[in-house]
Design a protein around this motif. Structure first.
Motif, mmCIF file in Angstrom:
data_model
loop_
_atom_site.group_PDB
_atom_site.id
_atom_site.type_symbol
_atom_site.label_atom_id
_atom_site.label_comp_id
_atom_site.label_asym_id
_atom_site.label_seq_id
_atom_site.Cartn_x
_atom_site.Cartn_y
_atom_site.Cartn_z
ATOM 1 N N GLU A 49 38.821 57.697 41.947
ATOM 2 C CA GLU A 49 39.037 56.417 41.437
ATOM 3 C C GLU A 49 40.362 55.928 42.021
ATOM 4 O O GLU A 49 41.027 56.351 42.589
ATOM 5 N N ASP A 50 40.266 54.460 41.800
ATOM 6 C CA ASP A 50 41.386 53.631 42.296
ATOM 7 C C ASP A 50 42.790 54.082 41.911
ATOM 8 O O ASP A 50 42.922 54.585 40.759
ATOM 9 N N ALA A 51 43.725 54.153 42.527
ATOM 10 C CA ALA A 51 44.799 54.322 42.585
ATOM 11 C C ALA A 51 45.693 53.269 42.023
ATOM 12 O O ALA A 51 45.864 52.113 42.937
ATOM 13 N N THR A 52 46.407 53.020 41.018
ATOM 14 C CA THR A 52 47.198 52.111 40.669
ATOM 15 C C THR A 52 48.809 52.454 41.274
ATOM 16 O O THR A 52 49.334 53.416 40.813
ATOM 17 N N THR A 89 52.647 51.517 41.682
ATOM 18 C CA THR A 89 53.572 50.728 40.726
ATOM 19 C C THR A 89 54.868 50.359 42.024
ATOM 20 O O THR A 89 55.146 51.014 42.689
ATOM 21 N N ALA A 102 48.579 40.888 43.390
ATOM 22 C CA ALA A 102 49.220 41.923 42.795
ATOM 23 C C ALA A 102 49.663 41.674 41.471
ATOM 24 O O ALA A 102 49.727 40.279 41.009
ATOM 25 N N THR A 103 49.615 42.546 40.418
ATOM 26 C CA THR A 103 50.214 42.193 39.009
ATOM 27 C C THR A 103 51.766 42.423 39.130
ATOM 28 O O THR A 103 52.294 43.428 39.577
ATOM 29 N N SER A 141 52.323 46.093 39.990
ATOM 30 C CA SER A 141 51.489 47.211 40.444
ATOM 31 C C SER A 141 50.403 46.597 41.329
ATOM 32 O O SER A 141 50.275 45.465 41.208
ATOM 33 N N PHE A 142 49.899 47.266 42.210
ATOM 34 C CA PHE A 142 48.298 47.069 43.011
ATOM 35 C C PHE A 142 47.716 48.108 42.977
ATOM 36 O O PHE A 142 47.929 49.130 42.876
ATOM 37 N N LYS A 143 46.480 47.924 43.315
ATOM 38 C CA LYS A 143 45.400 48.904 43.518
ATOM 39 C C LYS A 143 44.816 49.242 44.944
ATOM 40 O O LYS A 143 44.816 48.444 45.621
ATOM 41 N N THR A 194 41.857 51.657 46.910
ATOM 42 C CA THR A 194 40.647 52.201 46.453
ATOM 43 C C THR A 194 40.449 53.449 47.547
ATOM 44 O O THR A 194 40.935 53.299 48.569
#
Length: 373
Positions: A59-62, A64, A105-106, A134-136, A138
Motif C-alpha cells: 500500500e501507498d506510504a503517507t 508526513t 502535496a497536502t 504529507s505526500f504519498k 507508491t
C-alpha cells in the motif's frame, strides 16, 4: 499516484518568451530554472522536517512533514493596531530528483488571524507558525534523493523553499546466516549467532525452529553498525532437539512486512560430554531369607574405568506395586567397594544409586528381588 503535469515557476513574460521563441537560449533558461539549488529561504521557512520517507512494499506510504514559518504575522497601520497575515498562502509540492514534474502535496491551512484585544494595540504572537503536510510514495516509485518544496506567498510575492530528503528503498532480503553446526553440551549453554543483511527495514524478527517440530526460539534482531546489517545472539542448552533447523525472518517498515521463509538452515548436534560417566553394580547374598535373618547388599562403584573411591551410595527398595524409596547410605571404600548388612522385614526389590556431580554423571544399578519368608 503522482500527477505528471508540469508546473514551471516562470513569470508570464518569461513563459511567453520560452514558448514563442523556441530558441536554444530559451530552453537553456528553462533547464537552469529546473536545476536550481534546493534550499530553504530563511526569511520564510526556518525548518522543514520530513518523517521517515521510504518506498513501501504494498500500500501507498503517507510521508508526513512539518514546516516552521517565519514572520507569519504583521501589525497593520491602523489605530489601534491589529494583527494581520504577513504570509497569505502556502503550497507544497514534491518530486524525485531528476524529474521535471512537481506533484501536489497536502498541507494544513494557516491558522486564523488572532482576535484584536479589547483595548489598545495588539502584539504579534510569540509562537512560530508550524504547518503539517504529507505526500504519498507508491510501491512503484524509486528510492534515492527527493525534493519537498514550499511556495510561500506574502501578498503578490511568492518565494520557493526546498528541502532534499533521502527516500529509503523498499524492504529487501539479501542474506542470512546462523552458526552451523550448533554443538550443544551438557556442561553449559552454547551461543548461536544470527546475522542478516536486509535493506530498508525498520524492524527484523525471526524464528529458529526444529524441522521435525517441537523446539523453536523467537528472536528480535538489532540494527548493526553497518548499513543494512542486523544481528542477535541467542543460546541453546542441552535440552534442545538435535537435527536440522530453519531460520524464518520477517522484515517490516511502516506496518508492512516481508516474510522470508527458509532464510537459512543449520544443524544442531550433541558434542562429546566433558563429564565422566559412572556405573554401579549391585547384588545380594541371598534372594530368599527367613524373617529376622540377615543378608548383605553389596557392589562396586566406578568413575570411568576406575574405582570411585569414597563415594556415597544410596540403597533403595520398592514393594510390589509401589515406588522406589530411600533406605540407607553407605560409603564406598578406596577400591570402590560398598556393603550393607540388613535384616529385611518384607518382600521387596532392592537397588543402588550413585548421584551425579558437575563433573560426573550419576548411575543406577540393576535390581534384585528379596523374598522374606
Amino acid at each position: 499516484m503522482m500527477r505528471k503535469g508540469m508546473r514551471l515557476l516562470l513569470a508570464a513574460a518569461t513563459g511567453a518568451a520560452v514558448f514563442a521563441s523556441g530558441t536554444a537560449t530559451a530552453f537553456a533558461t528553462q533547464n537552469k530554472t529546473a536545476a536550481m539549488a534546493c534550499d530553504l529561504v530563511a526569511a520564510d521557512v526556518t525548518a522543514l522536517t520530513v518523517d521517515d520517507p521510504y518506498v513501501p512494499l504494498k500500500e501507498d506510504a503517507t510521508i508526513t512533514f512539518e514546516a516552521t514559518l517565519k514572520d507569519a504575522w504583521k501589525l497593520d497601520g491602523g489605530t489601534p493596531k491589529k494583527v494581520e497575515r504577513n504570509i497569505t498562502a502556502v503550497k507544497a509540492e514534491f518530486q524525485r530528483v531528476g524529474e521535471t514534474a512537481w506533484n501536489a502535496a497536502t498541507i494544513g491551512d494557516l491558522p486564523a488571524v488572532p482576535a484584536p484585544p479589547a483595548t489598545g494595540d495588539a502584539t504579534l504572537p510569540a509562537e512560530a507558525v508550524k504547518l503539517k503536510g504529507s505526500f504519498k510514495i507508491t510501491k512503484d516509485n524509486k528510492d534515492g534523493k527527493w525534493l519537498v518544496r514550499l511556495l510561500v506567498s506574502r501578498g503578490g510575492d511568492t518565494k520557493e523553499s526546498c528541502k532534499e530528503v533521502t527516500v529509503d528503498p523498499q524492504v529487501k532480503f539479501v542474506s542470512a546466516s546462523v552458526t552451523d553446526p550448533v554443538v550443544i553440551s551438557t556442561s553449559g549453554d552454547t551461543e548461536v549467532k544470527v546475522r542478516a543483511n536486509v535493506i530498508g527495514a525498520s524492524t527484523v524478527k525471526g524464528k529458529l525452529y526444529n524441522n521435525d517440530g517441537g523446539d523453536s526460539v523467537d528472536i528480535t534482531l538489532e540494527k548493526g553498525s553497518s548499513a543494512n546489517t542486523w544481528f542477535v545472539d541467542t543460546y541453546f542448552d542441552s535440552s534442545f532437539s538435535t537435527g536440522y533447523w530453519t531460520l524464518d525472518l520477517e522484515a517490516s517498515r511502516g506496518g508492512q512486512a516481508l516474510e522470508v521463509k527458509k532464510a537459512d538452515t543449520f544443524s544442531v548436534q550433541r558434542g562429546a560430554s566433558k563429564k565422566a560417566k559412572s556405573k554401579i553394580s549391585f547384588d545380594v547374598t541371598a534372594n530368599k531369607v527367613k524373617k529376622g535373618k540377615s543378608i548383605r547388599l553389596f557392589g562396586k562403584v566406578y568413575r570411568g574405568s576406575s574405582a570411585y573411591a569414597g563415594k556415597m551410595v544410596g540403597l533403595y527398595y520398592k514393594k510390589k506395586g509401589g515406588s522406589w524409596k530411600f533406605a540407607y547410605y553407605v560409603k564406598a571404600t578406596g577400591s570402590g567397594q560398598y556393603s550393607k548388612t540388613i535384616k529385611p522385614k518384607f518382600d521387596a526389590y532392592w537397588r543402588a544409586n550413585v548421584s551425579g556431580t558437575s563433573k560426573t554423571y550419576g548411575a543406577t544399578s540393576g535390581y534384585e528381588y528379596v523374598d522374606v519368608r
